[in-house]
Motif scaffolding. Structure first.
Motif, mmCIF file in Angstrom:
data_model
loop_
_atom_site.group_PDB
_atom_site.id
_atom_site.type_symbol
_atom_site.label_atom_id
_atom_site.label_comp_id
_atom_site.label_asym_id
_atom_site.label_seq_id
_atom_site.Cartn_x
_atom_site.Cartn_y
_atom_site.Cartn_z
ATOM 1 N N ALA A 168 -50.228 7.443 -16.574
ATOM 2 C CA ALA A 168 -50.744 6.309 -15.804
ATOM 3 C C ALA A 168 -50.106 5.011 -16.267
ATOM 4 N N GLU A 169 -49.757 4.921 -17.535
ATOM 5 C CA GLU A 169 -49.124 3.727 -18.060
ATOM 6 C C GLU A 169 -47.612 3.778 -17.856
ATOM 7 N N GLY A 170 -47.124 4.891 -17.335
ATOM 8 C CA GLY A 170 -45.698 5.010 -17.060
ATOM 9 C C GLY A 170 -44.862 5.251 -18.276
ATOM 10 N N LEU A 171 -45.510 5.780 -19.323
ATOM 11 C CA LEU A 171 -44.758 5.992 -20.555
ATOM 12 C C LEU A 171 -44.096 7.382 -20.593
ATOM 13 N N ILE A 172 -44.702 8.345 -19.852
ATOM 14 C CA ILE A 172 -44.063 9.674 -19.784
ATOM 15 C C ILE A 172 -43.901 10.045 -18.348
ATOM 16 N N SER A 173 -43.109 11.053 -18.113
ATOM 17 C CA SER A 173 -42.840 11.463 -16.741
ATOM 18 C C SER A 173 -44.002 12.290 -16.212
ATOM 19 N N GLU A 174 -44.051 12.460 -14.932
ATOM 20 C CA GLU A 174 -45.115 13.250 -14.295
ATOM 21 C C GLU A 174 -45.005 14.723 -14.679
ATOM 22 N N ALA A 175 -43.771 15.198 -14.863
ATOM 23 C CA ALA A 175 -43.574 16.604 -15.225
ATOM 24 C C ALA A 175 -44.196 16.902 -16.583
ATOM 25 N N GLU A 176 -44.054 15.961 -17.520
ATOM 26 C CA GLU A 176 -44.644 16.173 -18.838
ATOM 27 C C GLU A 176 -46.166 16.176 -18.747
ATOM 28 N N ALA A 177 -46.717 15.338 -17.887
ATOM 29 C CA ALA A 177 -48.171 15.305 -17.718
ATOM 30 C C ALA A 177 -48.668 16.606 -17.107
ATOM 31 N N ARG A 178 -47.888 17.107 -16.131
ATOM 32 C CA ARG A 178 -48.300 18.384 -15.521
ATOM 33 C C ARG A 178 -48.223 19.559 -16.521
ATOM 34 N N ARG A 179 -47.187 19.550 -17.349
ATOM 35 C CA ARG A 179 -47.089 20.623 -18.355
ATOM 36 C C ARG A 179 -48.272 20.573 -19.315
ATOM 37 N N ALA A 180 -48.690 19.336 -19.674
ATOM 38 C CA ALA A 180 -49.831 19.210 -20.580
ATOM 39 C C ALA A 180 -51.111 19.723 -19.923
ATOM 40 N N ASN A 181 -51.294 19.384 -18.629
ATOM 41 C CA ASN A 181 -52.481 19.869 -17.907
ATOM 42 C C ASN A 181 -52.452 21.389 -17.744
ATOM 43 N N ALA A 182 -51.258 21.926 -17.456
ATOM 44 C CA ALA A 182 -51.146 23.390 -17.294
ATOM 45 C C ALA A 182 -51.413 24.103 -18.609
ATOM 46 N N ASP A 183 -50.931 23.507 -19.697
ATOM 47 C CA ASP A 183 -51.173 24.116 -21.006
ATOM 48 C C ASP A 183 -52.658 24.089 -21.346
ATOM 49 N N ALA A 184 -53.338 22.996 -21.009
ATOM 50 C CA ALA A 184 -54.780 22.906 -21.268
ATOM 51 C C ALA A 184 -55.544 23.931 -20.439
ATOM 52 N N GLU A 185 -55.112 24.094 -19.170
ATOM 53 C CA GLU A 185 -55.775 25.083 -18.306
ATOM 54 C C GLU A 185 -55.572 26.500 -18.851
ATOM 55 N N SER A 186 -54.361 26.758 -19.310
ATOM 56 C CA SER A 186 -54.050 28.076 -19.863
ATOM 57 C C SER A 186 -54.885 28.362 -21.118
ATOM 58 N N LYS A 187 -55.028 27.328 -21.946
ATOM 59 C CA LYS A 187 -55.816 27.524 -23.167
ATOM 60 C C LYS A 187 -57.294 27.736 -22.849
ATOM 61 N N ARG A 188 -57.810 27.052 -21.791
ATOM 62 C CA ARG A 188 -59.198 27.279 -21.390
ATOM 63 C C ARG A 188 -59.391 28.712 -20.880
ATOM 64 N N ASP A 189 -58.425 29.196 -20.097
ATOM 65 C CA ASP A 189 -58.508 30.575 -19.597
ATOM 66 C C ASP A 189 -58.451 31.591 -20.760
ATOM 67 N N ALA A 190 -57.592 31.292 -21.740
ATOM 68 C CA ALA A 190 -57.499 32.183 -22.897
ATOM 69 C C ALA A 190 -58.797 32.177 -23.688
ATOM 70 N N ALA A 191 -59.424 30.987 -23.804
ATOM 71 C CA ALA A 191 -60.701 30.912 -24.522
ATOM 72 C C ALA A 191 -61.779 31.685 -23.792
ATOM 73 N N GLN A 192 -61.811 31.591 -22.447
ATOM 74 C CA GLN A 192 -62.794 32.330 -21.662
ATOM 75 C C GLN A 192 -62.561 33.844 -21.791
ATOM 76 N N SER A 193 -61.285 34.231 -21.799
ATOM 77 C CA SER A 193 -60.963 35.651 -21.966
ATOM 78 C C SER A 193 -61.404 36.166 -23.334
ATOM 79 N N SER A 194 -61.211 35.373 -24.381
ATOM 80 C CA SER A 194 -61.657 35.770 -25.721
ATOM 81 C C SER A 194 -63.174 35.890 -25.776
ATOM 82 N N LYS A 195 -63.850 34.966 -25.081
ATOM 83 C CA LYS A 195 -65.296 35.017 -25.050
ATOM 84 C C LYS A 195 -65.779 36.283 -24.349
#
Length: 384
Positions: A168-195
């Motif tokens: 939002a501050e324009g310090l990183i690219s949109e692709a990097e933000a999307r990778r971070a969101n995708a990684d967070a989603e993946s980690k949440r799915d992995a946590a749910q699977s472990s549970k």
């Protein structure tokens, strides 16, 4: 007339009374001796039995066959001394022996099967313990993985939130933000699977426990069936052993064989057939039969008696002394039974064997000759 008694008168003058006095004295002495003997002497009165015989104290045992079969061998010999339990007759028992062998083989095959089933039950118990240990370890591992995945998911969510702010501050690219969101989603799915994996461990263990309980119950049913079969087989073995034992006719008591049937190997023996008699090895008594007039009121226990055996003249072989032991209280077949205990001296030549006939003279009383004469006179007067 005076000359008719001349000699008599002359004899009287010469006698002077000496001969007459002597004769009278002798007569009086004899009369006195007879009176003393009549009232002082003792005469023994005996009652003689109608019949008598020697019998053993114990009743003879009749040997009978409990089974029907073919004779294999016989040990029945007159006069044979036997001991209780000695085999007297063997019947054919091949069928019983074969059936017994088959039943014992069948019984022996059940033992390994029962042992195998018990081993399975033991293994199932051990497997349950091992599986419980694995379950505890798996549950702990799953919970650890879940906590790790939850921590990674939380860290990834923070990273995604920071990336979105930077984007939002324009310090990183949109692709990097999307990778971070995708990684967070993946980690949440992995946590749910472990549970889900951690929650799935306990139900799966319960399912395996129920399956194991079903298998154990089935094994127990099989064990019960085999145990019942083994018990039936054992009962059949006992029955066959009993039937096999009945094929061996044994002596019930110790004694002497006095009656034996004529039997040869191969002969047919019927159930209940009498094949012999054993006289027990016990003391011998005398059994006598007296008429009621001779026994009633006269013969009592304790009286002495003399026993004479037929075929053994008493002048050559002597007699046996006995004592009355029991007098029957009832009359059977017109006679009264009297039992006497025998006293056989060591030097007696008379055999004491069961069944020997003879006669018994029992001393019933001792009376004086005078009393006996008076009784006879009374009976004569009474008869008139």
């Amino acid at each position: 007339m005076p000359n008719s008694f001349h000699r008599v008168n002359q004899s009287l003058r010469l006698d002077k009374g000496l001969l007459s006095g002597l004769t009278l004295t002798i007569a009086l002495a004899l009369l006195t001796a007879w009176v003393i003997w009549a009232f002082k002497a003792s005469i023994v009165r005996y009652e003689v039995s109608d019949s008598a015989r020697l019998e053993v104290m114990g009743a003879p045992y009749v040997i009978q066959s409990d089974m029907t079969g073919k004779l294999l061998s016989s040990g029945l010999f007159l006069g044979r001394k036997v001991q209780a339990g000695d085999i007297l007759v063997d019947l054919d028992s091949r069928d019983e022996q074969l059936n017994l062998s088959l039943e014992r083989t069948h019984r022996a095959t059940l033992e390994p099967q029962l042992a195998a089933l018990h081993a399975q039950i033991e293994q199932e118990g051990l497997g349950k313990g091992d599986e419980q240990k694995v379950l505890t370890f798996a549950t702990g591992n799953a919970e650890a993985q879940y906590r790790q995945a939850e921590a990674q998911a939380s860290l990834a969510a923070d990273e995604a939130a920071r990336a979105n702010r930077l984007r939002a501050e324009g310090l990183i690219s949109e692709a990097e933000a999307r990778r971070a969101n995708a990684d967070a989603e993946s980690k949440r799915d992995a946590a749910q699977s472990s549970k889900a994996s951690a929650l799935r461990v306990q139900p799966e263990s319960q399912v395996r426990d129920r399956d194991r309980a079903v298998r154990v119950n089935q094994i127990l049913v099989d064990v019960t069936k085999l145990q019942a079969e083994a018990a039936t087989s054992s009962a059949n073995i006992q029955r066959l052993e009993y039937e096999l034992e009945k094929r061996h006719i044994r002596a019930p008591v110790s004694g002497t064989l006095t009656e034996c049937a004529t039997l040869r190997p191969g002969a047919h023996i019927s159930e209940g057939q009498q094949i012999g008699t054993i006289v027990p090895s016990s003391a011998v008594q005398v059994v006598a039969e007296f008429t009621p007039s001779a026994a009633l009121g006269k013969i009592r226990p304790g009286q002495n008696a003399i026993v004479k055996l037929q075929g053994f003249p008493w002048a050559q072989f002597g007699t046996l002394s006995a004592r009355v032991s029991r007098v029957a209280g009832d009359i059977r077949d017109g006679n009264i039974r009297v039992e006497l205990a025998v006293t056989a001296p060591a030097h007696s030549r008379l055999p004491l064997k069961h069944g020997l006939p003879g006669s018994v003279e029992i001393e019933v009383e001792r009376v004086t000759p005078a009393l006996l004469l008076l009784r006879s006179a009374g009976q004569t007067v009474g008869a008139r």
